[in-house]
Design a protein around this motif. Structure first.
Motif, PDB file in Angstrom:
ATOM      1  N   ILE A  37       0.725  -1.164  -0.033  1.00  0.00           N
ATOM      2  CA  ILE A  37      -0.068   0.122  -0.050  1.00  0.00           C
ATOM      3  C   ILE A  37       1.086   1.316   0.116  1.00  0.00           C
ATOM      4  O   ILE A  37       1.952   1.265   0.561  1.00  0.00           O
ATOM      5  N   LYS A  38       0.622   2.061  -0.815  1.00  0.00           N
ATOM      6  CA  LYS A  38       1.329   3.773  -1.003  1.00  0.00           C
ATOM      7  C   LYS A  38       2.629   3.323  -1.841  1.00  0.00           C
ATOM      8  O   LYS A  38       3.443   4.282  -1.782  1.00  0.00           O
ATOM      9  N   GLY A  51      -0.027   4.072 -11.256  1.00  0.00           N
ATOM     10  CA  GLY A  51      -0.373   4.997 -10.178  1.00  0.00           C
ATOM     11  C   GLY A  51       0.328   4.402  -8.845  1.00  0.00           C
ATOM     12  O   GLY A  51       1.508   3.847  -8.833  1.00  0.00           O
ATOM     13  N   GLU A  52      -0.716   4.475  -7.959  1.00  0.00           N
ATOM     14  CA  GLU A  52       0.026   3.753  -6.557  1.00  0.00           C
ATOM     15  C   GLU A  52      -1.118   3.041  -5.917  1.00  0.00           C
ATOM     16  O   GLU A  52      -2.319   3.148  -6.290  1.00  0.00           O
ATOM     17  N   VAL A  53      -0.747   2.154  -5.254  1.00  0.00           N
ATOM     18  CA  VAL A  53      -1.501   1.176  -4.675  1.00  0.00           C
ATOM     19  C   VAL A  53      -2.388   1.967  -3.510  1.00  0.00           C
ATOM     20  O   VAL A  53      -1.761   2.396  -2.527  1.00  0.00           O
ATOM     21  N   GLN A  54      -3.568   1.767  -3.660  1.00  0.00           N
ATOM     22  CA  GLN A  54      -4.603   2.442  -2.588  1.00  0.00           C
ATOM     23  C   GLN A  54      -4.960   1.578  -1.433  1.00  0.00           C
ATOM     24  O   GLN A  54      -5.064   1.952  -0.275  1.00  0.00           O
ATOM     25  N   GLU A  55      -5.240   0.500  -1.821  1.00  0.00           N
ATOM     26  CA  GLU A  55      -5.798  -0.770  -0.846  1.00  0.00           C
ATOM     27  C   GLU A  55      -5.865  -2.004  -1.411  1.00  0.00           C
ATOM     28  O   GLU A  55      -5.775  -2.296  -2.639  1.00  0.00           O
ATOM     29  N   ILE A  56      -6.119  -3.099  -0.383  1.00  0.00           N
ATOM     30  CA  ILE A  56      -6.163  -4.389  -0.667  1.00  0.00           C
ATOM     31  C   ILE A  56      -7.644  -4.545  -0.458  1.00  0.00           C
ATOM     32  O   ILE A  56      -8.349  -4.472   0.664  1.00  0.00           O
ATOM     33  N   LEU A  57      -8.374  -5.034  -1.368  1.00  0.00           N
ATOM     34  CA  LEU A  57      -9.854  -5.622  -0.945  1.00  0.00           C
ATOM     35  C   LEU A  57     -10.339  -7.066  -1.590  1.00  0.00           C
ATOM     36  O   LEU A  57     -10.432  -7.260  -2.812  1.00  0.00           O
ATOM     37  N   GLY A  58      -9.985  -7.840  -0.671  1.00  0.00           N
ATOM     38  CA  GLY A  58     -10.405  -9.216  -0.798  1.00  0.00           C
ATOM     39  C   GLY A  58      -9.380  -9.600  -1.604  1.00  0.00           C
ATOM     40  O   GLY A  58      -8.035  -9.766  -1.382  1.00  0.00           O
ATOM     41  N   GLU A  59      -9.706 -10.160  -3.081  1.00  0.00           N
ATOM     42  CA  GLU A  59      -8.524 -10.914  -3.983  1.00  0.00           C
ATOM     43  C   GLU A  59      -8.012  -9.728  -4.772  1.00  0.00           C
ATOM     44  O   GLU A  59      -7.434 -10.159  -5.760  1.00  0.00           O
ATOM     45  N   HIS A  60      -8.206  -8.398  -4.621  1.00  0.00           N
ATOM     46  CA  HIS A  60      -8.049  -7.275  -5.413  1.00  0.00           C
ATOM     47  C   HIS A  60      -7.099  -6.425  -4.955  1.00  0.00           C
ATOM     48  O   HIS A  60      -7.171  -5.940  -3.728  1.00  0.00           O
ATOM     49  N   GLY A  66      -3.447   9.467 -11.082  1.00  0.00           N
ATOM     50  CA  GLY A  66      -3.850  10.790 -11.277  1.00  0.00           C
ATOM     51  C   GLY A  66      -4.438  11.466 -10.178  1.00  0.00           C
ATOM     52  O   GLY A  66      -4.832  10.836  -9.211  1.00  0.00           O
ATOM     53  N   THR A  67      -4.477  12.996 -10.086  1.00  0.00           N
ATOM     54  CA  THR A  67      -5.060  13.519  -9.078  1.00  0.00           C
ATOM     55  C   THR A  67      -6.634  14.237  -9.465  1.00  0.00           C
ATOM     56  O   THR A  67      -7.603  14.166  -8.728  1.00  0.00           O
ATOM     57  N   ARG A  82       5.904  -9.216  -9.061  1.00  0.00           N
ATOM     58  CA  ARG A  82       6.961  -8.835  -8.158  1.00  0.00           C
ATOM     59  C   ARG A  82       6.774  -7.670  -7.348  1.00  0.00           C
ATOM     60  O   ARG A  82       6.194  -6.702  -7.843  1.00  0.00           O
ATOM     61  N   PHE A  83       7.737  -7.387  -6.321  1.00  0.00           N
ATOM     62  CA  PHE A  83       7.643  -6.103  -5.433  1.00  0.00           C
ATOM     63  C   PHE A  83       9.064  -5.922  -5.067  1.00  0.00           C
ATOM     64  O   PHE A  83       9.734  -7.099  -4.570  1.00  0.00           O
ATOM     65  N   ASP A  84       9.685  -5.206  -5.196  1.00  0.00           N
ATOM     66  CA  ASP A  84      11.231  -4.525  -5.052  1.00  0.00           C
ATOM     67  C   ASP A  84      11.217  -3.586  -3.709  1.00  0.00           C
ATOM     68  O   ASP A  84      12.340  -3.286  -3.470  1.00  0.00           O
ATOM     69  N   GLY A  85      10.181  -3.624  -3.202  1.00  0.00           N
ATOM     70  CA  GLY A  85      10.147  -2.751  -1.834  1.00  0.00           C
ATOM     71  C   GLY A  85       9.796  -1.569  -2.133  1.00  0.00           C
ATOM     72  O   GLY A  85       9.393  -0.821  -1.303  1.00  0.00           O
ATOM     73  N   ASP A  86       9.813  -0.934  -3.508  1.00  0.00           N
ATOM     74  CA  ASP A  86       9.335   0.590  -3.742  1.00  0.00           C
ATOM     75  C   ASP A  86       8.052   0.392  -4.954  1.00  0.00           C
ATOM     76  O   ASP A  86       7.205   1.103  -4.964  1.00  0.00           O
ATOM     77  N   THR A  87       8.180  -0.526  -5.625  1.00  0.00           N
ATOM     78  CA  THR A  87       7.437  -0.733  -6.747  1.00  0.00           C
ATOM     79  C   THR A  87       6.814  -2.019  -6.902  1.00  0.00           C
ATOM     80  O   THR A  87       7.510  -2.971  -6.879  1.00  0.00           O
ATOM     81  N   VAL A  88       5.367  -2.098  -6.879  1.00  0.00           N
ATOM     82  CA  VAL A  88       4.686  -3.582  -7.449  1.00  0.00           C
ATOM     83  C   VAL A  88       4.706  -3.354  -8.820  1.00  0.00           C
ATOM     84  O   VAL A  88       4.107  -2.531  -9.425  1.00  0.00           O
ATOM     85  N   TYR A  89       5.087  -4.811  -9.523  1.00  0.00           N
ATOM     86  CA  TYR A  89       5.175  -4.829 -10.715  1.00  0.00           C
ATOM     87  C   TYR A  89       3.821  -5.946 -11.209  1.00  0.00           C
ATOM     88  O   TYR A  89       3.831  -7.044 -10.467  1.00  0.00           O
ATOM     89  N   PHE A  90       3.133  -5.671 -11.894  1.00  0.00           N
ATOM     90  CA  PHE A  90       2.025  -6.597 -12.372  1.00  0.00           C
ATOM     91  C   PHE A  90       2.264  -7.102 -13.683  1.00  0.00           C
ATOM     92  O   PHE A  90       2.736  -6.486 -14.790  1.00  0.00           O
TER      93      PHE A  90
END
Length: 103
Positions: A37-38, A51-60, A66-67, A82-90
């Motif tokens: 998150i964040k 953008g940025e991860v806002q939340e985890i909702l169930g399996e999503h 954008g603002t 993968r996740f490198d500590g700063d960025t989540v890669y889908f």
């Protein structure tokens, strides 16, 4: 000769550790999924900024880009590459992401 060999071997090991350990990905599971998150969210290709991860909702995983005109994506957790500590890669392209976009 032994001194030179030891120095070269030690240098090789130090370089290997720096190269391979500093860029190690962090495994994501249910116990640490909140850590993303964040964090920045990206996909396959250079132009896939979700953008940025806002939340985890169930399996999503919900991301927002954008603002003013906010694009929200609801990606299934199984698309996390993968996740490198700063960025989540889908593991998804920009075109494929359209099916997960919601207003």
């Amino acid at each position: 000769w032994e001194t030179i060999f030891y120095f070269n071997y030690r240098h090789y090991i130090e370089c290997w550790i720096i190269e391979n350990m500093s860029t190690a990905d962090i495994p994501i599971n249910d116990s640490n999924i909140q850590d993303i998150i964040k964090k920045e969210a990206r996909g396959l290709g250079d132009d896939t900024d979700f953008g940025e991860v806002q939340e985890i909702l169930g399996e999503h995983v919900i991301t927002q880009k954008g603002t003013a005109a906010k694009d929200r994506f609801y990606f299934p957790k199984n698309l996390i590459e993968r996740f490198d500590g700063d960025t989540v890669y889908f593991k998804i392209t920009k075109d494929e992401s359209k099916q997960y976009k919601r207003d």
